[in-house]
Design a protein around this motif. Structure first.
Motif, PDB file in Angstrom:
ATOM      1  N   GLN A  16       0.835  -1.198   0.000  1.00  0.00           N
ATOM      2  CA  GLN A  16       0.000   0.000   0.000  1.00  0.00           C
ATOM      3  C   GLN A  16       0.869   1.248   0.000  1.00  0.00           C
ATOM      4  OE1 GLN A  16      -0.599   2.583   2.376  1.00  0.00           O
ATOM      5  NE2 GLN A  16      -2.248   3.442   1.132  1.00  0.00           N
ATOM      6  N   ALA A  17       1.915   1.239   0.787  1.00  0.00           N
ATOM      7  CA  ALA A  17       2.821   2.389   0.853  1.00  0.00           C
ATOM      8  C   ALA A  17       3.561   2.588  -0.461  1.00  0.00           C
ATOM      9  CB  ALA A  17       3.810   2.200   1.997  1.00  0.00           C
ATOM     10  N   ALA A  18       3.833   1.483  -1.162  1.00  0.00           N
ATOM     11  CA  ALA A  18       4.576   1.567  -2.420  1.00  0.00           C
ATOM     12  C   ALA A  18       3.699   1.997  -3.585  1.00  0.00           C
ATOM     13  CB  ALA A  18       5.230   0.216  -2.730  1.00  0.00           C
ATOM     14  N   PHE A  19       2.473   1.464  -3.650  1.00  0.00           N
ATOM     15  CA  PHE A  19       1.639   1.670  -4.834  1.00  0.00           C
ATOM     16  C   PHE A  19       0.333   2.423  -4.579  1.00  0.00           C
ATOM     17  CE2 PHE A  19       4.079  -2.264  -5.669  1.00  0.00           C
ATOM     18  CZ  PHE A  19       4.800  -1.816  -6.769  1.00  0.00           C
ATOM     19  N   GLY A  20      -0.177   2.372  -3.359  1.00  0.00           N
ATOM     20  CA  GLY A  20      -1.398   3.106  -3.042  1.00  0.00           C
ATOM     21  C   GLY A  20      -2.640   2.637  -3.764  1.00  0.00           C
TER      22      GLY A  20
END
Length: 202
Positions: A16-20
């Motif tokens: 989630q933090a990488a791609f959202g």
């Protein structure tokens, strides 16, 4: 034999933090939904994405089995079974994942298999696609099961969100809204609505 670097192993939160592709609170919501299911639950997911939701579901508990259906099998910037398989295998959850390649509506209409405790729809975001998935798979949901849909009322999902928060692209999916409003809203009990994730008890 090469040992995998632990920094290469993703969790739902690191993806989630990488791609959202999901809001951070939606990971918590998926965890809450899966934990509410009976022992040894079977969950269906339409749309593999980058594997963020898949990891959230599989991380939630050790006895959940996940089936994912997606029309894309090759590596794709929009997500695919290929992307999901990689992160799930790296996290050592592969024995609890079944992948099916094909059109989710067609597969649902001819589904001969078991019924599911929860269905999470995050595939074709057009009205025809989302409505088709809901109608094709609703008969395969166990009584009292959960039907969850992603990217619902996206125009409201950013209210109160921190400006530096990693979040999905702000594109609004009117087709998803219309499908949910026509087929699920006011017909079934709405049990959760977090950011753009909505869930109903069927």
């Amino acid at each position: 034999m090469r040992t995998k670097n632990t920094s290469e192993i993703h969790t739902a939160r690191s993806l989630q933090a990488a791609f959202g592709y999901l809001f951070e609170e939606e990971i918590d919501a998926l965890d809450e939904l899966v934990k509410s299911l009976p022992d040894y639950p079977v969950v269906l997911q339409i749309g593999a994405g980058a594997g963020t939701a898949s990891l959230a579901i599989l991380e939630s508990r050790d006895d959940v089995i996940l089936t994912t259906v997606d029309i894309e099998n090759k590596d794709s910037p929009l997500g695919s079974l290929f992307s999901e398989k990689k992160v799930v295998e790296d996290a050592e959850y592969a024995r609890r994942l079944l992948q099916i390649h094909g059109d989710s509506k067609a597969i649902g209409c001819g589904w001969p298999g078991e019924q599911f405790n929860m269905i999470f729809i995050d595939g074709d975001h057009s009205y025809a696609g989302c409505a088709g998935d809901i109608m094709a798979w609703l008969p395969h949901l166990k009584q009292g099961g959960i039907m969850a849909v992603h990217d619902y009322e996206k125009h409201k999902a950013y209210d109160g969100l921190s400006p530096d928060a990693k979040a999905p692209h702000p594109k609004v999916w009117d087709g998803v809204d219309k499908a949910v409003n026509e087929l699920l809203l006011d017909k079934y009990e709405k049990i959760l609505h977090v950011r753009s994730l909505v869930a109903f008890r069927v």
